[in-house]
Scaffold this active site. Sequence first.
Site, mmCIF file in Angstrom:
data_model
loop_
_atom_site.group_PDB
_atom_site.id
_atom_site.type_symbol
_atom_site.label_atom_id
_atom_site.label_comp_id
_atom_site.label_asym_id
_atom_site.label_seq_id
_atom_site.Cartn_x
_atom_site.Cartn_y
_atom_site.Cartn_z
ATOM 1 N N ASP A 1 -12.105 4.334 -101.139
ATOM 2 C CA ASP A 1 -12.280 3.127 -100.326
ATOM 3 C C ASP A 1 -11.690 1.897 -101.000
ATOM 4 O O ASP A 1 -11.131 1.033 -100.333
ATOM 5 C CB ASP A 1 -13.770 2.896 -100.029
ATOM 6 C CG ASP A 1 -14.209 3.708 -98.828
ATOM 7 O OD1 ASP A 1 -13.437 3.785 -97.856
ATOM 8 O OD2 ASP A 1 -15.314 4.279 -98.857
ATOM 9 N N HIS B 1 -12.289 20.550 -89.003
ATOM 10 C CA HIS B 1 -13.094 21.663 -89.510
ATOM 11 C C HIS B 1 -12.203 22.691 -90.205
ATOM 12 O O HIS B 1 -12.565 23.248 -91.234
ATOM 13 C CB HIS B 1 -13.828 22.370 -88.373
ATOM 14 C CG HIS B 1 -14.887 21.529 -87.752
ATOM 15 N ND1 HIS B 1 -15.388 20.400 -88.359
ATOM 16 C CD2 HIS B 1 -15.542 21.638 -86.577
ATOM 17 C CE1 HIS B 1 -16.301 19.867 -87.588
ATOM 18 N NE2 HIS B 1 -16.423 20.596 -86.490
ATOM 19 N N CYS C 1 -15.866 8.134 -109.050
ATOM 20 C CA CYS C 1 -16.049 9.347 -108.246
ATOM 21 C C CYS C 1 -15.028 9.446 -107.125
ATOM 22 O O CYS C 1 -15.079 10.366 -106.321
ATOM 23 C CB CYS C 1 -17.471 9.421 -107.699
ATOM 24 S SG CYS C 1 -17.911 8.014 -106.682
ATOM 25 N N ARG D 1 -22.728 13.518 -101.699
ATOM 26 C CA ARG D 1 -22.533 12.782 -100.454
ATOM 27 C C ARG D 1 -23.609 13.219 -99.453
ATOM 28 O O ARG D 1 -23.461 14.240 -98.790
ATOM 29 C CB ARG D 1 -21.153 13.082 -99.869
ATOM 30 C CG ARG D 1 -19.984 12.528 -100.664
ATOM 31 C CD ARG D 1 -18.676 12.874 -99.964
ATOM 32 N NE ARG D 1 -17.575 12.046 -100.380
ATOM 33 C CZ ARG D 1 -16.667 12.397 -101.281
ATOM 34 N NH1 ARG D 1 -16.726 13.562 -101.868
ATOM 35 N NH2 ARG D 1 -15.681 11.582 -101.586
ATOM 36 N N GLU E 1 -16.456 -0.250 -104.478
ATOM 37 C CA GLU E 1 -15.399 0.253 -103.602
ATOM 38 C C GLU E 1 -14.899 -0.811 -102.632
ATOM 39 O O GLU E 1 -14.214 -0.496 -101.668
ATOM 40 C CB GLU E 1 -15.840 1.533 -102.886
ATOM 41 C CG GLU E 1 -17.188 1.469 -102.205
ATOM 42 C CD GLU E 1 -17.598 2.800 -101.575
ATOM 43 O OE1 GLU E 1 -16.803 3.740 -101.525
ATOM 44 O OE2 GLU E 1 -18.745 2.875 -101.095
ATOM 45 N N ARG F 1 -25.900 9.661 -103.631
ATOM 46 C CA ARG F 1 -25.516 8.459 -102.889
ATOM 47 C C ARG F 1 -26.325 8.350 -101.608
ATOM 48 O O ARG F 1 -26.471 9.334 -100.874
ATOM 49 C CB ARG F 1 -24.021 8.512 -102.552
ATOM 50 C CG ARG F 1 -23.589 7.304 -101.750
ATOM 51 C CD ARG F 1 -22.108 7.279 -101.533
ATOM 52 N NE ARG F 1 -21.667 8.294 -100.598
ATOM 53 C CZ ARG F 1 -20.390 8.542 -100.348
ATOM 54 N NH1 ARG F 1 -19.449 7.890 -100.988
ATOM 55 N NH2 ARG F 1 -20.050 9.470 -99.477
HETATM 56 C C1 PEP Z 1 -14.756 6.625 -102.438
HETATM 57 O O1 PEP Z 1 -14.684 5.813 -101.521
HETATM 58 O O2 PEP Z 1 -13.966 6.653 -103.410
HETATM 59 C C2 PEP Z 1 -15.801 7.666 -102.436
HETATM 60 C C3 PEP Z 1 -15.992 8.447 -103.473
HETATM 61 O O3 PEP Z 1 -16.548 7.815 -101.330
HETATM 62 P P1 PEP Z 1 -16.073 8.483 -99.939
HETATM 63 O O4 PEP Z 1 -14.757 9.163 -100.191
HETATM 64 O O5 PEP Z 1 -17.168 9.387 -99.557
HETATM 65 O O6 PEP Z 1 -15.940 7.272 -99.062
HETATM 66 MG MG MG Z 2 -16.355 5.479 -100.210
#
Ligand code: PEP
Ligand code: MG
Length: 576
Positions: free
Chosen positions: A462, A195, A509, A302, A438, A338
Amino acid sequence: MNKKGDDAMILNGIGASDGLGLGNAVCIRESVLDYTGVIYAGAEAEKARLLAAVDAFCRDTERMTQKMSGQVGQHEAEILSGHIAMLADPFLRAQLEEKVEQGSVAEQAVDEVCAFYEELFSQADDELVRQRAADVRDIRNRLLGLLLHVKPIDLSALTPHSVLVAPDLTPSMTVGLRAENVAAIVTQSGGRTSHSAILARALGIPAVLGVPNLMNALSDGDRVLVNGGTGEVILNPDAAQAEAYRIWNEASIRERQSLQAYRTRPTENADGRRVSLYANIGSTAQLDEVSSVGAEGIGLFRTEFLFMERSDAPGEEEQYQAYRAVAGAMPERDVLIRTLDIGGDKDVPYLSVGKEENPFLGYRAIRYCLDRPDFFSTQLKALLRAGAEYQNVKIMLPLITSVEEIRAARALLEKCKAELQEKGQVFDRNISLGVMIETPAAVQLADQLAKEADFFSIGTNDLTQYTLAVDRGNAKVEQMYDPLHPAVLRSVRQVISAARKAQIPVGMCGEAAADPKMIPLLLAWGLDEFSVSAPSVLTVRKWISQWSDRQAGELAQRVMELVTTEEIHREIEKMF
Ligand code: PEP
Ligand code: MG
């Protein structure tokens, strides 16, 4: 900790919010909450004291939550309202009452019950659950403070150039904190996703967390230089270090000012070729910042943050209102929302994902949603309805590994449309359905997925983790996690090429979209859309403007002939 020179001493922690901060330490030590002198007044009287303290706690927290949502953001405010939810838990209430019935004063009941939960949470494998231990500590201290009439810590009185030094930074402490007075934050506990880190980044304050033995090493008034990038905290910086800070600070002020020129400029490379530059958001509270930096759309909302820090899932109406707010804030622009991406490092206790050996490879994201069609339909319907007004909402599916998954999601989407139609509700009939790329499976299947999806968005956070088999949250293997690894670069190039062949838009992203070394490569390969955090928008627009097609193309060609990550870094660095 290591000594440098006569006075300077360097403490090392985790760099959790970028930037340098120089100032005087203000050490927040936990107040003495000693209740050994409190005399037991009988079960009923102790229960009444307990209840009064809990009531006061909830009232104060509600007030703080309101202040917080305007000041820092909805998500941060929700951390606080989560405290009320924790205290409302009937089991916890029963435990407290049982203690006073057995002869404990209210303070002891609070102390012991909270200690039980703190211990329980701090032993969890999941980092997010472990962080709840900090919430329980915060609740304990505030309740004891109320019972013992000890005044809570008030950070609104901090004077300019303060470096906040604390065992941990709790949400309740930050209410009223004026970011302009805080040069940096340093804490003894916490990690990159704690946090404290979320709060520091949201407030734009440099921060180093997890510094061992911090509270013994620093005292009030100590001069400290904090580097939120490297994780270094320099006690008594020497003249050269202070001068380096001064130069950095002046340059960063000038840089911030000069970046303002990019607010209203189109996003284009040096040849005037346009690309889209969108922003990533985690809550509706970030929408103002997104507009103020001139982002051209939302490339990733998100939605899991809507589901966190609460005790049950938001219903269709609540979700609809949140998605509609995002769509309405960008009426002429794309808004990529998403679907729920829980599991992995994002635990939502009430959704019962359960404990898993390998959560990142487990029951998460699209897998969870397709396994619970009723639950998933609620989100899909809210999204369909939110797109009705401006037709700008696009649905994005996380963690896709197969063509079956997108087909199943599309089938469910059609079913949701039929149900909304039957009820006479308005919705976007032509809503776009895209996928995040991803996983290595999605990369290999990109040509096939491109026939089924309306767009791609590459999630390099990811994709890097799964391609390189490196846990993105494990500090021990952090040096192996690199989106510029040739295997990741080949994957990204392959995905962009598949999307272009199929003539569907492709964006990125993941954090790599804001990496200055990645930008020329993405431009060369023909990425249509970059989506980055709001504070990075202007810098990325500037970097994009500096590359011509020829320069970026030649660099990309040279880079793709190299076989090691180190060579790739060096080759790109030559251009800066
Ligand atoms: C990613 O995996 O690049 C992504 C944008 O999603 P998150 O970071 O929320 O897993
Ligand atoms: Mg991701």
